[in-house]
Structures are given as C-alpha cells and as structure tokens.
Design a protein around this motif. Structure first.
Motif, PDB file in Angstrom:
ATOM      1  N   ARG A  88       6.501 -10.808 -11.846  1.00 34.48           N
ATOM      2  CA  ARG A  88       5.440 -11.215 -13.249  1.00 34.48           C
ATOM      3  C   ARG A  88       5.985 -12.588 -13.525  1.00 34.48           C
ATOM      4  O   ARG A  88       7.292 -13.043 -13.725  1.00 34.48           O
ATOM      5  N   ASP A  89       5.822 -13.621 -13.623  1.00 32.77           N
ATOM      6  CA  ASP A  89       5.703 -14.676 -14.863  1.00 32.77           C
ATOM      7  C   ASP A  89       4.970 -15.447 -15.494  1.00 32.77           C
ATOM      8  O   ASP A  89       4.141 -14.346 -15.982  1.00 32.77           O
ATOM      9  N   ALA A  90       5.180 -16.339 -16.230  1.00 31.58           N
ATOM     10  CA  ALA A  90       3.972 -16.441 -17.302  1.00 31.58           C
ATOM     11  C   ALA A  90       2.424 -16.893 -16.647  1.00 31.58           C
ATOM     12  O   ALA A  90       1.692 -17.489 -17.163  1.00 31.58           O
ATOM     13  N   TRP A  91       2.363 -17.026 -15.466  1.00 29.23           N
ATOM     14  CA  TRP A  91       1.732 -17.736 -14.399  1.00 29.23           C
ATOM     15  C   TRP A  91       0.170 -16.347 -13.712  1.00 29.23           C
ATOM     16  O   TRP A  91      -0.558 -16.520 -13.858  1.00 29.23           O
ATOM     17  N   VAL A  92       0.376 -15.309 -13.663  1.00 27.60           N
ATOM     18  CA  VAL A  92       0.470 -14.525 -12.733  1.00 27.60           C
ATOM     19  C   VAL A  92       0.969 -13.065 -12.304  1.00 27.60           C
ATOM     20  O   VAL A  92       2.600 -13.394 -12.849  1.00 27.60           O
ATOM     21  N   THR A  93       0.716 -12.050 -12.358  1.00 25.74           N
ATOM     22  CA  THR A  93       1.449 -10.689 -11.795  1.00 25.74           C
ATOM     23  C   THR A  93       0.368 -10.349 -10.277  1.00 25.74           C
ATOM     24  O   THR A  93      -0.227 -10.478 -10.556  1.00 25.74           O
ATOM     25  N   HIS A  94       1.328 -10.089  -9.771  1.00 26.01           N
ATOM     26  CA  HIS A  94       1.281  -9.313  -9.160  1.00 26.01           C
ATOM     27  C   HIS A  94       1.695  -7.905  -8.607  1.00 26.01           C
ATOM     28  O   HIS A  94       2.827  -7.813  -9.505  1.00 26.01           O
ATOM     29  N   THR A  95       0.669  -7.143  -8.761  1.00 29.53           N
ATOM     30  CA  THR A  95       0.504  -5.548  -8.892  1.00 29.53           C
ATOM     31  C   THR A  95       0.431  -4.706  -7.649  1.00 29.53           C
ATOM     32  O   THR A  95      -0.310  -5.416  -7.188  1.00 29.53           O
ATOM     33  N   GLN A  96       0.860  -3.489  -7.092  1.00 26.36           N
ATOM     34  CA  GLN A  96       0.301  -3.054  -5.481  1.00 26.36           C
ATOM     35  C   GLN A  96       0.098  -1.274  -6.121  1.00 26.36           C
ATOM     36  O   GLN A  96       0.661  -1.263  -7.250  1.00 26.36           O
ATOM     37  N   GLU A  97      -1.636  -1.446  -6.134  1.00 29.53           N
ATOM     38  CA  GLU A  97      -1.889  -0.017  -6.485  1.00 29.53           C
ATOM     39  C   GLU A  97      -2.497   1.045  -5.568  1.00 29.53           C
ATOM     40  O   GLU A  97      -2.889   0.729  -4.324  1.00 29.53           O
ATOM     41  N   HIS A  98      -1.974   2.263  -5.547  1.00 29.51           N
ATOM     42  CA  HIS A  98      -2.710   4.158  -4.755  1.00 29.51           C
ATOM     43  C   HIS A  98      -4.265   3.281  -5.550  1.00 29.51           C
ATOM     44  O   HIS A  98      -4.535   3.843  -6.832  1.00 29.51           O
ATOM     45  N   VAL A  99      -5.539   3.258  -4.755  1.00 29.84           N
ATOM     46  CA  VAL A  99      -7.021   3.249  -5.038  1.00 29.84           C
ATOM     47  C   VAL A  99      -7.033   4.236  -3.458  1.00 29.84           C
ATOM     48  O   VAL A  99      -7.138   4.753  -2.441  1.00 29.84           O
ATOM     49  N   ARG A 100      -7.954   5.181  -5.025  1.00 33.59           N
ATOM     50  CA  ARG A 100      -9.381   6.420  -3.975  1.00 33.59           C
ATOM     51  C   ARG A 100     -10.491   5.431  -4.614  1.00 33.59           C
ATOM     52  O   ARG A 100     -11.238   5.056  -6.244  1.00 33.59           O
ATOM     53  N   LEU A 101     -11.611   5.142  -3.471  1.00 33.47           N
ATOM     54  CA  LEU A 101     -12.753   5.031  -3.370  1.00 33.47           C
ATOM     55  C   LEU A 101     -13.696   5.215  -4.402  1.00 33.47           C
ATOM     56  O   LEU A 101     -13.098   6.400  -3.921  1.00 33.47           O
ATOM     57  N   PRO A 102     -14.603   4.993  -3.949  1.00 33.03           N
ATOM     58  CA  PRO A 102     -16.324   5.724  -4.513  1.00 33.03           C
ATOM     59  C   PRO A 102     -16.522   6.245  -3.374  1.00 33.03           C
ATOM     60  O   PRO A 102     -16.599   7.614  -3.904  1.00 33.03           O
ATOM     61  N   ASN A 103     -16.112   6.491  -1.769  1.00 27.04           N
ATOM     62  CA  ASN A 103     -16.685   7.101  -1.212  1.00 27.04           C
ATOM     63  C   ASN A 103     -15.021   7.362  -0.531  1.00 27.04           C
ATOM     64  O   ASN A 103     -15.640   8.625   0.284  1.00 27.04           O
TER      65      ASN A 103
END
Length: 162
Positions: free
Chosen positions: A4-19
């Motif tokens: 994270r800085d003033a210009w961008v935040t990079h995150t990694q997420e655990h995602v469950r898709l609709p399927n």
C-alpha cells in the motif's frame, strides 16, 4: 494487503465465484478513480496534452486526465484537472462512467465533455508534469486515432463514449 502507498493498494483475496469455484490468491489493485475530459472550444478546437509517460517510456498524446482526490467528486476533479493541465474551463457534462479493468482493478474512469471551453488561466503543473498543450481541430481527432498518434486506451474509450 500485499502493498500500500498513496497511489495503489495491492491485495490478495480468497474468492468463491458464483459457480462455487474457489481461488485462493486473487490479486486486486485498488486505485483512485480518474477523470478524462474532452473539451471543445466554440471554434471546434480540442486541447490535447502531450507528455512523457514513464510506464510507456515515451511521450504520449492524450486527452487531459487526472485522479479524483478522496475529498472531491469526479466532476470537481474534472474541472480542476482540465484547468491545471490546460488552463481551460467550460460547461462540464458527464458522458459516462467506465470500468478500467473489472478483472483486477477497483476503480472507474469518469468521462466528461466540456463545451464552450475557453482559456481562463495558465496551466498549473505539478513538479512531475511537463505538459505541452496542443489545440487540434475536432475533425482531426479521428485521423489521430486512425494513425495511432492518439492511442492510449483511456483516451480512445473517452473519445468513443463522448
């Protein structure tokens, strides 16, 4: 959060898709929304900006654009950025809101058309900006697109929407 800085935040997420399929490390970039302005004078001239863009490693011709600050609306940012980069102002109308990259980014591009644009001040550039303003007849914009001289995706999307 990876970074994270003033210009961008990079995150990694655990995602469950609709399927039901799961992705354990889905990368997302969060950045401020931005605005792009297509201004036209009463005589049919369009102020374009030409400046060095380090990501492209070259000088790029584009419509004026800039980030929407946290404390302002996209309309306020459009008025401010157009004046700062070109010195122009006029009647500002929202043409639309576009998703920049819905696969990875969580920001939007707000496209504005500015009619009856007139010079109201000298450009007020940041230390990181070295901008040349070129006034181009509106009928020549299509030629700039066809020749590849106007080719950044933000400008092309704004031109198409406007």
């Amino acid at each position: 959060t990876i970074y994270r800085d003033a210009w961008v935040t990079h995150t990694q997420e655990h995602v469950r898709l609709p399927n039901g399929h799961e992705i354990s490390r889905y990368n997302i970039l969060e950045q401020n929304d931005f605005c792009t302005m297509i201004a036209v004078t009463s005589s049919g001239l369009v102020p374009l900006v030409k400046q060095y863009k380090h990501g492209a490693l070259e000088v790029v011709l584009e419509f004026p654009a800039g980030l929407v600050d946290e404390e302002e609306t996209a309309m306020d940012a459009a008025v401010r950025e157009l004046r700062e980069e070109t010195g122009y102002a006029g009647e500002v109308v929202l043409a639309g809101r576009l998703l920049t990259n819905p696969t990875r980014n969580r920001n939007a591009a707000h496209i504005f058309v500015v009619t009856d644009a007139v010079p109201v001040a000298e450009p007020l550039l940041e230390v990181t900006e070295d901008i040349d303003v070129e006034l181009i007849p509106i009928r020549q914009i299509r030629e700039l697109v066809a020749s590849g001289e106007l080719r950044d995706v933000g400008s092309l999307a704004a031109y198409t929407l406007a």
